[in-house]
Design a protein around this motif. Structure first.
Motif, PDB file in Angstrom:
ATOM      1  N   LYS A  61       0.815  -1.213   0.000  1.00 46.43           N
ATOM      2  CA  LYS A  61       0.000   0.000   0.000  1.00 46.43           C
ATOM      3  C   LYS A  61       0.850   1.264   0.000  1.00 46.43           C
ATOM      4  CE  LYS A  61      -4.203  -1.686   2.301  1.00 46.43           C
ATOM      5  NZ  LYS A  61      -5.194  -1.230   1.299  1.00 46.43           N
ATOM      6  N   VAL A  62       2.030   1.186   0.598  1.00 45.60           N
ATOM      7  CA  VAL A  62       2.873   2.377   0.715  1.00 45.60           C
ATOM      8  C   VAL A  62       3.373   2.854  -0.646  1.00 45.60           C
ATOM      9  CG1 VAL A  62       3.596   1.810   3.049  1.00 45.60           C
ATOM     10  CG2 VAL A  62       4.925   0.947   1.115  1.00 45.60           C
ATOM     11  N   PHE A  63       3.247   2.022  -1.674  1.00 47.51           N
ATOM     12  CA  PHE A  63       3.664   2.414  -3.020  1.00 47.51           C
ATOM     13  C   PHE A  63       2.496   2.947  -3.842  1.00 47.51           C
ATOM     14  CE2 PHE A  63       6.663  -0.929  -1.718  1.00 47.51           C
ATOM     15  CZ  PHE A  63       7.855  -0.223  -1.834  1.00 47.51           C
ATOM     16  N   SER A  64       1.390   3.216  -3.193  1.00 48.81           N
ATOM     17  CA  SER A  64       0.212   3.749  -3.866  1.00 48.81           C
ATOM     18  C   SER A  64      -0.006   5.197  -3.442  1.00 48.81           C
ATOM     19  CB  SER A  64      -1.022   2.903  -3.517  1.00 48.81           C
ATOM     20  OG  SER A  64      -2.191   3.484  -4.031  1.00 48.81           O
ATOM     21  N   ILE A  65      -0.178   6.074  -4.404  1.00 49.17           N
ATOM     22  CA  ILE A  65      -0.397   7.491  -4.101  1.00 49.17           C
ATOM     23  C   ILE A  65      -1.728   7.691  -3.396  1.00 49.17           C
ATOM     24  CG2 ILE A  65      -0.756   9.767  -5.151  1.00 49.17           C
ATOM     25  CD1 ILE A  65       1.213   9.011  -7.309  1.00 49.17           C
ATOM     26  N   ALA A 122     -11.553  -4.979   1.722  1.00 48.87           N
ATOM     27  CA  ALA A 122     -10.426  -4.082   1.971  1.00 48.87           C
ATOM     28  C   ALA A 122      -9.547  -4.611   3.098  1.00 48.87           C
ATOM     29  CB  ALA A 122     -10.930  -2.685   2.316  1.00 48.87           C
ATOM     30  N   VAL A 123      -8.254  -4.457   2.915  1.00 47.07           N
ATOM     31  CA  VAL A 123      -7.284  -4.781   3.964  1.00 47.07           C
ATOM     32  C   VAL A 123      -7.146  -3.542   4.848  1.00 47.07           C
ATOM     33  CG1 VAL A 123      -4.904  -5.440   4.464  1.00 47.07           C
ATOM     34  CG2 VAL A 123      -6.075  -6.383   2.451  1.00 47.07           C
ATOM     35  N   ILE A 124      -7.578  -3.666   6.084  1.00 41.00           N
ATOM     36  CA  ILE A 124      -7.610  -2.520   6.986  1.00 41.00           C
ATOM     37  C   ILE A 124      -6.194  -2.184   7.455  1.00 41.00           C
ATOM     38  CG2 ILE A 124      -8.596  -1.557   9.081  1.00 41.00           C
ATOM     39  CD1 ILE A 124     -10.605  -2.189   6.861  1.00 41.00           C
ATOM     40  N   VAL A 125      -5.803  -0.952   7.208  1.00 41.10           N
ATOM     41  CA  VAL A 125      -4.492  -0.456   7.619  1.00 41.10           C
ATOM     42  C   VAL A 125      -4.676   0.948   8.176  1.00 41.10           C
ATOM     43  CG1 VAL A 125      -2.141   0.110   6.889  1.00 41.10           C
ATOM     44  CG2 VAL A 125      -3.335  -1.802   5.838  1.00 41.10           C
ATOM     45  N   TRP A 142       1.663  14.390   8.313  1.00 38.83           N
ATOM     46  CA  TRP A 142       2.955  14.891   7.854  1.00 38.83           C
ATOM     47  C   TRP A 142       3.634  13.900   6.913  1.00 38.83           C
ATOM     48  CZ3 TRP A 142       7.639  12.505   8.560  1.00 38.83           C
ATOM     49  CH2 TRP A 142       7.706  11.486   9.517  1.00 38.83           C
ATOM     50  N   VAL A 143       3.399  12.609   7.123  1.00 38.80           N
ATOM     51  CA  VAL A 143       3.977  11.604   6.229  1.00 38.80           C
ATOM     52  C   VAL A 143       3.362  11.713   4.834  1.00 38.80           C
ATOM     53  CG1 VAL A 143       4.194   9.127   5.791  1.00 38.80           C
ATOM     54  CG2 VAL A 143       4.563  10.016   8.097  1.00 38.80           C
ATOM     55  N   SER A 144       2.047  11.907   4.778  1.00 37.89           N
ATOM     56  CA  SER A 144       1.379  12.041   3.480  1.00 37.89           C
ATOM     57  C   SER A 144       1.867  13.276   2.735  1.00 37.89           C
ATOM     58  CB  SER A 144      -0.137  12.113   3.679  1.00 37.89           C
ATOM     59  OG  SER A 144      -0.633  10.931   4.269  1.00 37.89           O
TER      60      SER A 144
END
Length: 291
Positions: free
Chosen positions: A229-233, A251-254, A260-262
């Motif tokens: 997921k971290v590679f998805s905008i 959906a995979v709940i995360v 600030w990270v976004s």
């Protein structure tokens, strides 16, 4: 001595000293040209149509009444939730994505197809200035278009409830807060997607295939494992939504990333891809016969 010889001997061209002043003037000049081309051209018609689609949907919903003559939204809270779903799925997932693809891929690929990129490459302009100016022009035009779409849709949301409800929400701060977040997400989306598509337009002769790959990846982001997921905008953008949305039973709940990270992630992605575009442009060999 004739007039031509006199002018040639006595009139000197202005000296252009490299430096911040010259670079800023060049950047501003290119920005003006590209901003106008992005908003006033045949290629811009598709973006106008995309931006008008959610406005049309909200306009119909605002003036439509049910069988009892009541507004379609039960309450303003329900209306805000519906707006969040439409913004996430339609405006963010389709309008801004496709609009950014249309605007940014043509910044360089459109010049190559029109056989006009050499005019820029033959001018004494640093490639860094050219890429930065084009990116900022694309970002400004995309945000003007899709930010205005977001604003109009948000205002149409309040139309069935009257001016009193809008003034009340503005006074309490909830309308300003939510609208600010939606506009901020719009800007970050244009920035992130735009930088990727600008590099894509320069790297690939036919950018349609990589655009479809990116679209497919963004479409299935909700079922991806946390490590992917971290590679998805869209993962970072949806974490900024003012109203959390249910993405369905598959959906995979995360936990969403911190704000600030976004924000830093979108800026970092833009910087990296812009630098990559500069690298590609410096090694570009224009062969119009191959296009």
């Amino acid at each position: 001595m004739n007039t031509g010889e006199f002018v040639a001997d006595n009139v000197k061209a202005p000296m252009l000293t490299p430096g911040l002043s010259l670079w800023f003037r060049q950047l501003l000049a290119i920005f003006r040209i590209e901003f106008g081309k992005a908003l006033i051209s045949r290629r811009a018609f598709a973006c106008y149509a995309l931006a008008a689609l959610p406005v049309l949907i909200f306009a119909i919903a605002a003036f439509e009444l049910d069988e009892q003559g009541e507004p379609p939204f039960e309450s303003i809270e329900r209306a805000r939730q519906i707006y969040g779903y439409i913004f996430s799925s339609l405006i963010l997932g389709a309008v801004i994505f496709l609009g950014s693809a249309s605007i940014f891929t043509t910044l360089f690929r459109g010049e190559i197809l029109d056989r006009s990129i050499h005019y820029y490459l033959l001018t004494p302009v640093r490639r860094e200035i050219l890429v930065t100016a084009k990116f900022l022009a694309g970002l400004a035009s995309a945000f003007v278009l899709f930010g205005l779409c977001t604003l109009i849709c948000f205002l149409l949301l309040y139309l069935p409830f009257g001016m009193e409800q809008l003034i009340s929400d503005i006074t309490s701060g909830i309308a300003i807060q939510q609208l600010g977040l939606y506009l901020g997400i719009t800007l970050l989306a244009c920035m992130g997607y735009g930088s990727v598509f600008m590099a894509t337009g320069l790297l690939f002769r036919n950018p349609l295939i990589p655009i479809m790959v990116v679209a497919s990846w963004e479409l299935i982001h909700f079922i991806l494992p946390p490590a992917l997921k971290v590679f998805s905008i869209i993962f970072y953008l949806k974490g900024l939504l003012p109203i959390p949305l249910d993405e369905g039973p598959l959906a995979v709940i995360v936990s969403p990333p911190p704000v600030w990270v976004s924000i830093v992630g979108m800026f970092g992605l833009s910087i990296v891809t812009v630098l990559g575009t500069i690298f590609l442009l410096k090694r570009l060999e224009v062969k119009y016969t191959d296009e």
